[in-house]
Design a protein around this motif. Structure first.
Motif, PDB file in Angstrom:
ATOM      1  N   VAL A 192       0.903  -1.287   0.063  1.00  0.00           N
ATOM      2  CA  VAL A 192       0.082  -0.015  -0.107  1.00  0.00           C
ATOM      3  C   VAL A 192       0.799   1.228  -0.105  1.00  0.00           C
ATOM      4  O   VAL A 192       0.675   2.285  -0.745  1.00  0.00           O
ATOM      5  CB  VAL A 192      -0.907  -0.067   1.406  1.00  0.00           C
ATOM      6  CG1 VAL A 192      -1.564   1.399   1.303  1.00  0.00           C
ATOM      7  CG2 VAL A 192      -1.881  -1.099   1.267  1.00  0.00           C
ATOM      8  N   GLY A 195       2.725   1.673  -3.337  1.00  0.00           N
ATOM      9  CA  GLY A 195       1.822   1.546  -4.399  1.00  0.00           C
ATOM     10  C   GLY A 195       2.372   0.533  -5.185  1.00  0.00           C
ATOM     11  O   GLY A 195       2.155   0.659  -6.690  1.00  0.00           O
ATOM     12  N   ASP A 198      -0.439  -1.728  -8.074  1.00  0.00           N
ATOM     13  CA  ASP A 198      -1.605  -0.790  -8.022  1.00  0.00           C
ATOM     14  C   ASP A 198      -2.327  -1.400  -9.083  1.00  0.00           C
ATOM     15  O   ASP A 198      -3.642  -1.508  -9.034  1.00  0.00           O
ATOM     16  CB  ASP A 198      -1.168   0.644  -8.342  1.00  0.00           C
ATOM     17  CG  ASP A 198      -1.329   1.140  -6.680  1.00  0.00           C
ATOM     18  OD1 ASP A 198      -1.515   0.221  -5.791  1.00  0.00           O
ATOM     19  OD2 ASP A 198      -1.232   2.330  -6.458  1.00  0.00           O
ATOM     20  N   PRO A 202      -6.355   0.592  -8.390  1.00  0.00           N
ATOM     21  CA  PRO A 202      -5.888   0.350  -7.215  1.00  0.00           C
ATOM     22  C   PRO A 202      -6.743   0.062  -5.910  1.00  0.00           C
ATOM     23  O   PRO A 202      -6.156  -0.785  -5.278  1.00  0.00           O
ATOM     24  CB  PRO A 202      -5.390   1.813  -6.754  1.00  0.00           C
ATOM     25  CG  PRO A 202      -5.218   2.537  -7.990  1.00  0.00           C
ATOM     26  CD  PRO A 202      -6.304   2.122  -8.831  1.00  0.00           C
ATOM     27  N   ARG A 203      -7.952   0.472  -6.048  1.00  0.00           N
ATOM     28  CA  ARG A 203      -8.889  -0.055  -4.866  1.00  0.00           C
ATOM     29  C   ARG A 203      -9.065  -1.460  -5.017  1.00  0.00           C
ATOM     30  O   ARG A 203      -9.324  -2.174  -4.015  1.00  0.00           O
ATOM     31  CB  ARG A 203     -10.248   0.679  -5.095  1.00  0.00           C
ATOM     32  CG  ARG A 203     -10.076   2.389  -4.659  1.00  0.00           C
ATOM     33  CD  ARG A 203     -11.218   2.825  -4.140  1.00  0.00           C
ATOM     34  NE  ARG A 203     -10.498   4.216  -3.590  1.00  0.00           N
ATOM     35  CZ  ARG A 203     -11.012   5.309  -4.204  1.00  0.00           C
ATOM     36  NH1 ARG A 203     -12.071   5.438  -4.998  1.00  0.00           N
ATOM     37  NH2 ARG A 203     -10.699   6.333  -3.703  1.00  0.00           N
TER      38      ARG A 203
ATOM     39  N   ASN B 221     -14.304  10.207  -2.688  1.00  0.00           N
ATOM     40  CA  ASN B 221     -13.594   9.474  -3.251  1.00  0.00           C
ATOM     41  C   ASN B 221     -12.160   9.626  -4.100  1.00  0.00           C
ATOM     42  O   ASN B 221     -11.906   9.036  -5.012  1.00  0.00           O
ATOM     43  CB  ASN B 221     -14.632   8.550  -4.195  1.00  0.00           C
ATOM     44  CG  ASN B 221     -15.408   7.879  -3.560  1.00  0.00           C
ATOM     45  OD1 ASN B 221     -15.241   7.164  -2.538  1.00  0.00           O
ATOM     46  ND2 ASN B 221     -16.903   7.743  -3.753  1.00  0.00           N
ATOM     47  N   LEU B 222     -11.512  10.295  -3.391  1.00  0.00           N
ATOM     48  CA  LEU B 222     -10.312  10.860  -4.136  1.00  0.00           C
ATOM     49  C   LEU B 222      -9.349   9.569  -3.938  1.00  0.00           C
ATOM     50  O   LEU B 222      -9.477   8.998  -3.139  1.00  0.00           O
ATOM     51  CB  LEU B 222      -9.676  12.254  -3.568  1.00  0.00           C
ATOM     52  CG  LEU B 222     -10.414  13.443  -3.985  1.00  0.00           C
ATOM     53  CD1 LEU B 222      -9.626  14.717  -3.371  1.00  0.00           C
ATOM     54  CD2 LEU B 222     -10.502  13.603  -5.364  1.00  0.00           C
ATOM     55  N   SER B 223      -8.411   9.317  -4.761  1.00  0.00           N
ATOM     56  CA  SER B 223      -7.538   8.207  -4.772  1.00  0.00           C
ATOM     57  C   SER B 223      -6.418   8.604  -3.999  1.00  0.00           C
ATOM     58  O   SER B 223      -5.478   8.766  -4.633  1.00  0.00           O
ATOM     59  CB  SER B 223      -7.160   7.504  -6.131  1.00  0.00           C
ATOM     60  OG  SER B 223      -6.452   8.641  -6.888  1.00  0.00           O
ATOM     61  N   LEU B 224      -6.749   8.798  -2.690  1.00  0.00           N
ATOM     62  CA  LEU B 224      -5.395   9.470  -1.862  1.00  0.00           C
ATOM     63  C   LEU B 224      -4.280   8.305  -1.891  1.00  0.00           C
ATOM     64  O   LEU B 224      -3.127   8.783  -1.617  1.00  0.00           O
ATOM     65  CB  LEU B 224      -5.913   9.528  -0.516  1.00  0.00           C
ATOM     66  CG  LEU B 224      -7.230  10.946  -0.534  1.00  0.00           C
ATOM     67  CD1 LEU B 224      -7.792  10.808   0.788  1.00  0.00           C
ATOM     68  CD2 LEU B 224      -6.362  12.236  -1.010  1.00  0.00           C
ATOM     69  N   GLN B 225      -4.567   7.157  -1.815  1.00  0.00           N
ATOM     70  CA  GLN B 225      -3.647   5.868  -1.604  1.00  0.00           C
ATOM     71  C   GLN B 225      -2.590   6.389  -2.750  1.00  0.00           C
ATOM     72  O   GLN B 225      -1.449   6.277  -2.393  1.00  0.00           O
ATOM     73  CB  GLN B 225      -4.121   4.450  -1.547  1.00  0.00           C
ATOM     74  CG  GLN B 225      -2.967   3.586  -1.269  1.00  0.00           C
ATOM     75  CD  GLN B 225      -3.159   2.275  -2.153  1.00  0.00           C
ATOM     76  OE1 GLN B 225      -4.302   2.083  -2.530  1.00  0.00           O
ATOM     77  NE2 GLN B 225      -2.088   1.864  -2.544  1.00  0.00           N
ATOM     78  N   SER B 226      -3.092   5.984  -3.926  1.00  0.00           N
ATOM     79  CA  SER B 226      -2.157   6.135  -4.931  1.00  0.00           C
ATOM     80  C   SER B 226      -1.463   7.562  -5.037  1.00  0.00           C
ATOM     81  O   SER B 226      -0.187   7.667  -5.473  1.00  0.00           O
ATOM     82  CB  SER B 226      -2.793   5.732  -6.349  1.00  0.00           C
ATOM     83  OG  SER B 226      -4.197   6.220  -6.363  1.00  0.00           O
TER      84      SER B 226
END
Ligand code: HEM
Ligand code: SF4
Ligand code: FES
Lengths: 256, 238
Positions: A192, A195, A198, A202-203, B221-226
């Motif tokens: 995570v 990344g 991914d 990614p989700r 729902n922003l893709s904060l992880q990436s």
């Protein structure tokens, strides 16, 4: 005191008004040492479980790691150096990761209440990670120290005697559970955090990684528990001959 | 007739020396399509005139109404009371922000400090020539920038983050997302080294412990992880 250090400590920057690169290096090393330890443990647990295939398999594997393919009869010194190397990585990792622990009552209290209120999976996983990490300070050290000082006592009987007659099994049981959980959550976090894998979604990838890691943790817990039980059983049956070493059938020398 | 719901709120006014933090329970009748915004407005107008909470847009756009709803940080105006099976809802103010009163917190001051810290504006190394047309931007790149611009500064990512809970100076996902936004924008000529000077420390990108509560709670729902991983990869090498 060096002028460089003084300037950075008072201004937060060096004399060119640039920030230190140390935090970047520490973040990288924390992950790198964690990754090395995790890689090591995935193989270590597999090899250790060779006892499930019988005493002979475990004996051959032990001999292999004692370097029998290099010098005749092998030498426990190979194990000593391996344990020494892992210890260095282990200590470095603990030193770096320790920075993340809650460090006061207030921090701990806020973290715990918040986590309980929120009921968020990955936040709870982190609590498992720091708890198991804390246990590893002690359990990992005991194990590594034993391997460095008693490297000659590894083998189907020697290990089983240690585990059963020397009462090491409660320690190994706790070590197994904490190291498998810690490494599992740790590897998930590495994926995570950086990344990795991914993909285009990614989700969805994250959910897939959660499943894979869960499976791996279960697998390693199972083989770990079964092999620990096997060592206990061998140790129980062997208690009358405590200290006697294992030999291959038909082997004449009594070297080991 | 709708069912009866109870809403429990932690009431406290830190500026009033007489005030002590107490939980107060309100019982009211649920109406069809009732959101927490509607429920709280009803409580304020007919049960407790003293209850304070913030709402502006009522449509998930302004980011004013973040609160902990049964422990989860979310936008009250986008939360239906019917989502709660037992009809019991507990509301707490967002942690990590300065408490104004009851459910109202000062996200504005926090966001301003964050914006100043990450230099949340376009920076150019060269002088802009106003007589010339602006440089063209690839539509795909523009889309990517606009995507990250959807952040409404609600502060939910910060209030759900364990690092921010423990460490007051942590820049938060909203701040890291902002840096990612400017680093993608071709109008901004800052290099990775420049960004390192802003967030290259343990209160910035390296403070993030990747617990992903930001990603899992962001109402946009922003893709904060990436985006955080992207900034981390860039800055760890710079
Ligand atoms: C004294 C023993 C140990 C302690 C105190 C410890 C502590 C920690 C802590 C607190 C973290 C979380 C860091 C963070 O949230 O950023 C962590 C991460 C990690 N640990 Fe350990 N650990 C120990 C031993 C181990 C061992 C034996 C392994 C492998 C088997 C391991 C593998 C990992 C991995 C892969 C990570 C993820 C690295 C990252 O997030 O960058 N750790 N450790
Ligand atoms: S990133 Fe998401 S959760 Fe964080 S402030 Fe912006 S909209 Fe809110
Ligand atoms: S009132 Fe504007 S987001 Fe809820």
């Amino acid at each position: 005191m060096s002028q460089k250090g003084t300037i950075e400590s008072l201004t937060g920057k060096n004399s060119q008004k640039k920030k230190s690169r140390i935090p970047a290096k520490m973040d990288f090393l924390q992950s790198a040492t964690g990754a090395i330890l995790a890689l090591f443990i995935t193989f270590h647990l597999l090899f250790e479980s060779s006892i499930l295939l019988g005493k002979e398999s475990m004996y051959h594997l032990t001999k292999f790691f004692e370097g029998e393919f290099l010098i005749e009869g092998g030498s426990p010194l190979f194990i000593v150096f391996l344990a020494l190397g892992i210890s260095v990585v282990f200590i470095l990792h603990a030193l770096l990761a320790m920075r993340k622990f809650p460090s006061s009552y207030r921090e701990y209290q806020r973290f715990r209440t918040h986590a309980k209120l929120m009921g968020h999976q990955d936040t709870n996983l982190w609590f498992i990670q720091i708890s198991s990490g804390f246990m590893l300070f002690f359990l990992g050290s005991i194990h590594l120290f034993t391997m460095m000082t008693q490297a000659q006592n590894i083998g189907p009987f020697a290990s089983s005697d240690r585990i059963y007659s020397d009462m090491a099994w409660p320690m190994y049981l706790m070590l197994l559970v904490s190291v498998v959980l810690h490494a599992g959550v740790g590897v998930y976090r590495l994926i995570v955090k950086w990344g990795w894998f991914d993909g285009s979604d990614p989700r969805a990838s994250r959910r897939r990684h959660q499943k894979i890691i869960k499976g791996a943790v279960l697998f390693y817990l199972l083989i770990g528990l079964f092999s620990l039980a096997t060592y206990i059983k061998i140790g129980y049956e062997h208690q009358a001959d405590y200290g006697e070493r294992y030999h291959l059938k038909g082997e004449v020398t009594h070297a080991d | 007739m709708g069912r009866e719901i109870t809403i429990k709120v932690l009431k406290y006014n830190p500026t009033d020396s007489q005030s002590t933090p107490t939980f107060v329970e309100y019982t009211l009748e649920e109406t069809p399509g009732m959101t927490l915004y509607i429920a709280l407005t009803k409580i304020k107008s007919s049960i407790d005139h003293d209850l304070t909470s913030d709402f502006v847009c009522r449509a998930g756009i302004c980011g004013a109404c973040g609160m902990l709803v049964n422990g989860k940080p979310q936008l009250a105006c986008r939360t239906l009371t019917s989502d709660f099976e037992g009809g019991k809802i507990e509301l707490l103010p967002l942690p990590t922000f300065k408490l104004i009163k009851d459910l109202s917190v000062d996200t504005g001051a926090w966001m301003e400090k964050m914006s100043l810290r990450v230099h949340s504006w376009i920076e150019k190394h060269e002088e802009t020539d106003l007589a010339k047309l602006e440089k063209r931007v690839e539509p795909a790149v523009a889309d990517e920038v606009f995507e990250l611009d959807r952040c409404i500064e609600c502060g939910i990512c910060v209030a759900s983050c364990s690092t921010a809970i423990m460490r007051e100076d942590f820049v938060g996902a909203v701040g890291l997302n902002r840096v990612a936004r400017f680093s993608i924008d071709p109008h901004d000529t800052r290099t990775d080294e420049d960004f390192y000077e802003l967030i290259g420390d343990d209160d910035g990108i390296f403070g993030c412990m990747s617990l992903m509560a930001c990603e899992d709670h962001c109402p946009k729902n922003l893709s904060l992880q990436s985006k955080i991983a992207y900034m981390r990869r860039k800055l760890v090498m710079s």
